[in-house]
Design a protein around this motif. Sequence first.
Motif, short mmCIF file in Angstrom:
data_model
loop_
_atom_site.label_atom_id
_atom_site.label_comp_id
_atom_site.label_asym_id
_atom_site.label_seq_id
_atom_site.Cartn_x
_atom_site.Cartn_y
_atom_site.Cartn_z
N GLN A 155 -18.84 -2.95 -12.68
CA GLN A 155 -19.58 -3.71 -13.67
C GLN A 155 -20.09 -5.00 -13.05
O GLN A 155 -19.51 -5.53 -12.10
N GLU B 211 -20.72 -8.83 -14.16
CA GLU B 211 -20.44 -9.84 -15.18
C GLU B 211 -21.35 -11.04 -14.96
O GLU B 211 -21.26 -11.72 -13.93
N GLY C 236 -21.64 -14.41 -19.79
CA GLY C 236 -20.59 -13.64 -20.42
C GLY C 236 -20.91 -12.18 -20.67
O GLY C 236 -20.01 -11.40 -20.97
N THR C 237 -22.17 -11.79 -20.56
CA THR C 237 -22.52 -10.38 -20.78
C THR C 237 -22.09 -9.54 -19.58
O THR C 237 -21.96 -10.05 -18.46
N VAL C 238 -21.86 -8.25 -19.84
CA VAL C 238 -21.40 -7.32 -18.82
C VAL C 238 -22.34 -6.13 -18.76
O VAL C 238 -22.69 -5.55 -19.80
N THR D 32 -21.13 -11.40 -11.03
CA THR D 32 -19.90 -11.08 -10.31
C THR D 32 -19.60 -9.60 -10.42
O THR D 32 -19.66 -9.04 -11.52
N ARG E 290 -17.30 -6.56 -10.76
CA ARG E 290 -15.95 -6.32 -11.27
C ARG E 290 -15.67 -4.83 -11.34
O ARG E 290 -16.57 -4.00 -11.27
#
Length: 370
Positions: free
Chosen positions: A262, A264, A268-270, A365, A367
């Motif tokens: 994922q 990020e 804050g959205t993924v 980022t 993840r």
Amino acid sequence: MREHWYRPGGDGWITLAASGTLLAVEPSEHFPVAALWRALEGGFQSTLDSLTQRGFSATPSFALLAWSDASELRAIVRGPAKLRVASQEGERSLDGTGVSTWSEMLFGRDTRFELELPGAPEGDALPLVAGAVTAVRVSSDAQDDAERASANASAAPAPAPTSAPPPPAALPETTVADVWDDESDNMLGDASEPQDLDQLLGATIHRSDAAEHSAVAGEVQAAGDHDGMTIVAGDLRRLRAERRASASATPPEAPPQQVTLQLELSNGTVETLDQTVIVGRSPSANKVSGGALPRLVTIPGDKDISRNHVQFAVEGDTVVVTDLHSRNGTQVILPGRAPQQLRQGEPTTIIVGTVVDLGGGVTLTLREGA
């Protein structure tokens, strides 16, 4: 100094060893041995910078291994090179075949490795402590895995001859009384067809002088006029019920948990990386070739972000990020590393935990998510 063993080969790769670093590189006139040797003496990062200085598209196939002061092994493989490593954590492999960038992995301490390169071996394994050779295989041992297995097989003692087991003693004939299927009311078998009963019970019935008999599926005891050689309908129904209860009590295996990658965002959205993703102020897919249409992620209102700024793509177990010739550029921050500027248009491999900085406080980022 760390000692290696190599198998020479006229069509192999140039292999250099110095200062706890090992480099095997496909021969190229753009990368003379003298220049590679000077870079190798500078360590892992110096060697990697030298290999990629002409741009990623001109980077040759190579394998780069470096050992830290704590004896941890870090390895990068690009092109048709295969690395197998055995350590306290188990055995793992790294293969650069078919990867557009490279494959990178950090191994544990006290490792034993074998690096397989293109070409046919010529002659026996020779030691390599520091210097430059042409090799088709490099390892931490004088024997490779195939030679070690062959030597172990030839050294193993021949198994001692064993005598044939005695033939089983003949069992007295067992009678089967009126046995009925309680579900279909059909005769299951008689004394002339004992194999039908064996198939139903999944067990062999043995004669006993006492008023009891045993089966693999369970033990049945009878008293009174039971002759110890006959199974009656009540016994058969009980055995069948026990086997059904045992089968229904077995819980189904849980399906393996799928791990996804994922992105990020700093807001804050993924975004799930299940396809190619293009990020920008007003992204479009007209600059991307290929069959699958990428997903577009918009970062609105920030003039520091280009319309098509950066692209993320998944290649097997590897995530590749590419700066799409953005105006202000893109930085990547690998875990535990200093920020690095991406070269425009050149794919770069990143790992979980990497931060991609687009400027203006906008970051993404990588993840792992279940």
